[in-house]
Design a protein around this motif. Structure first.
Motif, PDB file in Angstrom:
ATOM      1  N   SER A  16       4.269   9.264  13.782  1.00  0.00           N
ATOM      2  CA  SER A  16       3.714   9.389  15.121  1.00  0.00           C
ATOM      3  C   SER A  16       2.307   9.967  15.109  1.00  0.00           C
ATOM      4  CB  SER A  16       4.626  10.236  15.985  1.00  0.00           C
ATOM      5  OG  SER A  16       4.880  11.441  15.305  1.00  0.00           O
ATOM      6  N   ALA A  17       1.956  10.706  14.046  1.00  0.00           N
ATOM      7  CA  ALA A  17       0.626  11.309  14.014  1.00  0.00           C
ATOM      8  C   ALA A  17      -0.447  10.258  13.688  1.00  0.00           C
ATOM      9  CB  ALA A  17       0.578  12.423  12.980  1.00  0.00           C
ATOM     10  N   MET A  18      -0.031   9.110  13.190  1.00  0.00           N
ATOM     11  CA  MET A  18      -1.021   8.111  12.804  1.00  0.00           C
ATOM     12  C   MET A  18      -1.396   7.237  13.984  1.00  0.00           C
ATOM     13  SD  MET A  18       0.326   6.956   9.101  1.00  0.00           S
ATOM     14  CE  MET A  18      -0.940   5.718   8.919  1.00  0.00           C
ATOM     15  N   ARG A  19      -2.664   6.847  14.021  1.00  0.00           N
ATOM     16  CA  ARG A  19      -3.087   6.038  15.141  1.00  0.00           C
ATOM     17  C   ARG A  19      -2.681   4.570  14.951  1.00  0.00           C
ATOM     18  NH1 ARG A  19      -9.089   7.150  16.590  1.00  0.00           N
ATOM     19  NH2 ARG A  19      -8.383   9.257  16.286  1.00  0.00           N
ATOM     20  N   PHE A  20      -2.722   4.124  13.701  1.00  0.00           N
ATOM     21  CA  PHE A  20      -2.391   2.722  13.437  1.00  0.00           C
ATOM     22  C   PHE A  20      -1.178   2.661  12.522  1.00  0.00           C
ATOM     23  CE2 PHE A  20      -7.002   3.070  13.899  1.00  0.00           C
ATOM     24  CZ  PHE A  20      -7.172   2.334  15.057  1.00  0.00           C
ATOM     25  N   ALA A  21      -0.416   1.605  12.705  1.00  0.00           N
ATOM     26  CA  ALA A  21       0.732   1.417  11.819  1.00  0.00           C
ATOM     27  C   ALA A  21       0.226   1.177  10.405  1.00  0.00           C
ATOM     28  CB  ALA A  21       1.557   0.231  12.295  1.00  0.00           C
ATOM     29  N   SER A  22       0.835   1.840   9.434  1.00  0.00           N
ATOM     30  CA  SER A  22       0.462   1.654   8.042  1.00  0.00           C
ATOM     31  C   SER A  22       1.250   0.492   7.477  1.00  0.00           C
ATOM     32  CB  SER A  22       0.790   2.938   7.283  1.00  0.00           C
ATOM     33  OG  SER A  22       1.011   2.656   5.937  1.00  0.00           O
ATOM     34  N   THR A  23       0.688  -0.159   6.475  1.00  0.00           N
ATOM     35  CA  THR A  23       1.426  -1.245   5.824  1.00  0.00           C
ATOM     36  C   THR A  23       2.002  -0.788   4.494  1.00  0.00           C
ATOM     37  OG1 THR A  23      -0.655  -1.975   4.892  1.00  0.00           O
ATOM     38  CG2 THR A  23       0.125  -3.122   6.874  1.00  0.00           C
ATOM     39  N   THR A  24       1.930   0.516   4.217  1.00  0.00           N
ATOM     40  CA  THR A  24       2.490   1.020   2.964  1.00  0.00           C
ATOM     41  C   THR A  24       3.984   0.757   2.950  1.00  0.00           C
ATOM     42  OG1 THR A  24       0.873   2.784   3.069  1.00  0.00           O
ATOM     43  CG2 THR A  24       2.664   3.068   1.504  1.00  0.00           C
ATOM     44  N   PRO A  25       4.488   0.103   1.900  1.00  0.00           N
ATOM     45  CA  PRO A  25       5.931  -0.171   1.869  1.00  0.00           C
ATOM     46  C   PRO A  25       6.733   1.123   1.811  1.00  0.00           C
ATOM     47  CG  PRO A  25       4.756  -1.332   0.099  1.00  0.00           C
ATOM     48  CD  PRO A  25       3.799  -0.370   0.707  1.00  0.00           C
ATOM     49  N   ARG A  26       7.861   1.112   2.470  1.00  0.00           N
ATOM     50  CA  ARG A  26       8.740   2.285   2.473  1.00  0.00           C
ATOM     51  C   ARG A  26      10.044   1.953   1.751  1.00  0.00           C
ATOM     52  NH1 ARG A  26       7.982   5.635   8.140  1.00  0.00           N
ATOM     53  NH2 ARG A  26       6.268   6.855   7.294  1.00  0.00           N
ATOM     54  N   VAL A  27      10.424   2.836   0.866  1.00  0.00           N
ATOM     55  CA  VAL A  27      11.618   2.613   0.042  1.00  0.00           C
ATOM     56  C   VAL A  27      12.864   2.874   0.888  1.00  0.00           C
ATOM     57  CG1 VAL A  27      12.786   3.314  -2.081  1.00  0.00           C
ATOM     58  CG2 VAL A  27      10.286   3.372  -1.971  1.00  0.00           C
ATOM     59  N   LYS A  28      13.872   2.069   0.670  1.00  0.00           N
ATOM     60  CA  LYS A  28      15.108   2.209   1.458  1.00  0.00           C
ATOM     61  C   LYS A  28      16.130   3.090   0.742  1.00  0.00           C
ATOM     62  CE  LYS A  28      14.527  -1.993   4.025  1.00  0.00           C
ATOM     63  NZ  LYS A  28      15.185  -2.760   5.067  1.00  0.00           N
ATOM     64  N   LEU A  29      17.136   3.432   1.478  1.00  0.00           N
ATOM     65  CA  LEU A  29      18.313   4.107   0.920  1.00  0.00           C
ATOM     66  C   LEU A  29      19.375   3.041   0.675  1.00  0.00           C
ATOM     67  CD1 LEU A  29      18.428   6.844   3.708  1.00  0.00           C
ATOM     68  CD2 LEU A  29      17.589   7.218   1.376  1.00  0.00           C
TER      69      LEU A  29
END
Ligand code: NAD
Length: 520
Positions: A16-29
């Motif tokens: 929420s602190a970021m102004r733009f959505a990042s495209t950094t991949p996020r690892v799943k569980l």
């Protein structure tokens, strides 16, 4: 499932602190057979050590998510423990096949996150596959013992039965091999909650994807992510019966203390300072090449790296000869052809190694080769350190007392083999050691008198294959059962012993016996 689907792009909801959505991949569980997005607000960056770019984010899983993983493992255990051993074996065979087919793909991911060369990363996966291959013998490995006729009509036999849910906590330096060591637990009939190193999560996620494809039922293998909170969850959760840990002394002792005080089995493989002892009758060229490969390979970030050399008698002058060979090694990104030494894992790890080299110089060691000023074209921000050799090192120096875990070889001197043995045995760690000699008698003496748990004779990195076990000792290991091999099966199983009497008639039993049975 395609690897892509194990990640998802960052959304505003999670940053929420970021102004733009990042495209950094996020690892799943992986919880109960489902690759899931974490609901956490705490994401840990994963870096490419050749560039220090953030290439993924790994979640610090929430307590609720970790609890769900453990609950899924508990529920799955109820059926997995009773699943026939041939079905469990078939899952291991299928996993082995899939790992072989995906070896290069996993290796490429390891190189990107961990930095080691592609060839070395292939070896990382292969040494793990070999443990899975050995686990395919699980019906034989889990055989118990029998003694018929311990008394008249009385037989005793023991079963090896699984424990329940087991936990795995892994280091950064072998992203595939070490999680695969721990998956022997599944063949034994246990279920697992695995926590990979937060610095190299992707290899474990690829293995998890293959495990699902291999047919392990949902909940049998679960993956949580995070750092200290995830470790403490594994230590504290009452459903987790045993913990396999590989990593640093600090974490290993903490996990041992916390896990055992909660009544759990713990096997804890920790740090090392492995010594090579060089006798003057050794084959010089072969020995020097072995030392250079074992000291600087994987940028020295192996727990079995031969980071310390004791040159005995006339071999004391050989330190200078190491310099020329070490200078031939190429430092570059792990995926560049011809690279011998990739980057170190982090700027902090690199700085720590630099500082320990500097402390050696300040305390009187001679710097024969300084790798601290290495630059790599095209990679200005990588964690580079070239081969570094310190000689005239003494045992009181910090560069000897500490595990450097970088491409640094420290050389000490001894006048005799007895003096060398005394020096090595005085070290607090006991992971591995190697002697280089052409004398069988000297090699035998060394092998018998040295306290380290894994000994090489003209073999610089004597890591046993999986039909033996990984037998580090002293300060390198806490626990009773080592990793993999028979000791690994013992760790992941408990004995149930049955004493059984079958006879046709009991007419001769005239009176109840109240004394201790003597079983005659
Ligand atoms: P590490 O101890 O920093 O991390 C290992 C795991 O422990 C990670 O999953 C991490 O999240 C967790 N952790 C780290 N610090 C912790 C703490 N203070 N409290 C609780 N959990 C913590 O180790 P690393 O840097 O990833 O790996 C390098 C170390 O591992 C070296 O010391 C190396 O010798 C050792 N190692 C030993 C073996 C062996 O078999 N003996 C094999 C490989 C690596």
């Amino acid at each position: 499932m395609a690897l892509r689907s194990l990640f998802r792009p960052t959304t505003l909801r999670h940053l929420s602190a970021m102004r733009f959505a990042s495209t950094t991949p996020r690892v799943k569980l992986l919880i109960n057979g489902e690759f899931r997005d974490s609901e956490t607000s705490n994401w840990i960056p994963v870096h490419n050590p050749a560039t220090n770019e953030v290439i993924a984010e790994v979640p610090a899983a929430t307590q609720a998510e970790m609890q769900e993983a453990s609950d899924a493992a508990s529920a799955a255990f109820a059926t997995w423990k009773d699943t026939s051993i041939l079905t469990r074996q078939a899952c291991m065979f299928k996993l082995q096949h899939l790992l072989r087919a995906n070896q290069s793909r996993i290796a490429a991911a390891i190189t990107k996150e961990q930095g080691k060369t592609l060839a070395d990363a292939e070896g990382d996966v292969l040494r793990g596959i070999q443990v899975i291959e050995h686990a395919c013998s699980i019906p034989t490995l889990m055989m118990g013992e029998t003694v018929p006729g311990v008394a008249k009509d009385l037989d005793t036999y023991s079963y090896r039965i699984p424990l329940g849910v087991t936990g795995g906590i892994c280091p950064f330096n072998f992203p595939a091999m070490i999680p695969l060591w721990m998956m022997l637990s599944l063949a034994c009939g246990n279920t697992m909650v695995m926590k990979p190193s937060e610095r190299v999560p992707t290899a474990t996620m690829m293995i998890a994807e293959l495990a699902m494809e291999a047919g392990f039922p949902k909940g049998v293998f679960n993956v949580i992510h995070g750092a200290h909170d995830a470790v403490n969850f594994v230590c504290d959760d009452p459903a987790i019966r045993a913990i396999s840990f590989v990593g640093s002394d600090q974490a290993g002792k903490h996990i041992w203390d916390r896990g055992t005080s909660n009544g759990k089995r713990v096997q804890s493989n920790m740090g090392a300072k492995n010594h090579g002892v060089i006798l003057p009758d050794a084959n010089k060229t072969a020995t020097l090449n072995a030392l250079v490969g074992a000291a600087f390979g994987a940028a020295g970030q192996r727990c079995m790296a031969l980071s310390t050399v004791v040159l005995v008698g006339e071999a004391q002058s050989w330190a200078e000869d190491l310099v020329g060979l070490a200078k031939q090694l190429t430092v570059n990104a792990g995926d560049v052809a011809g690279t011998d030494i990739g980057p170190m894992i982090s700027p902090q790890a690199k700085q720590r190694a630099f500082d320990l080299v500097e402390s050696g110089v300040q305390q009187g060691a001679r710097l024969l080769l300084d790798g601290r000023d290495v630059q790599v074209e095209g990679y200005p921000n990588g964690n580079w350190m070239g081969p570094t050799i310190l000689t005239d090192v003494t045992t009181d120096m910090d560069c000897y007392q500490q595990e450097i875990f970088g491409p640094v070889l420290v050389c000490l001197h001894a006048d005799t083999i007895d003096e060398a043995i005394k020096l090595v045995n005085a070290n607090r760690w006991g992971n591995g050691t190697a002697i280089f000699t052409n004398s069988g008698a000297a090699a035998r003496k060394y092998t018998m008198e040295i306290e380290s748990g894994q000994v090489g004779v003209n073999v610089p990195i004597p890591v046993p294959l999986p039909f033996f076990s990984f037998t580090g000792n002293k300060g390198s290991f806490l626990g009773d059962c080592n990793f993999y091999g028979k000791a690994g099966v013992n760790f992941y199983t408990q004995l149930k012993t049955v004493t059984s009497l079958w006879r046709d008639a009991d007419a001769d039993v005239l009176k109840a016996a109240t004394a201790m049975p003597t079983m005659k």
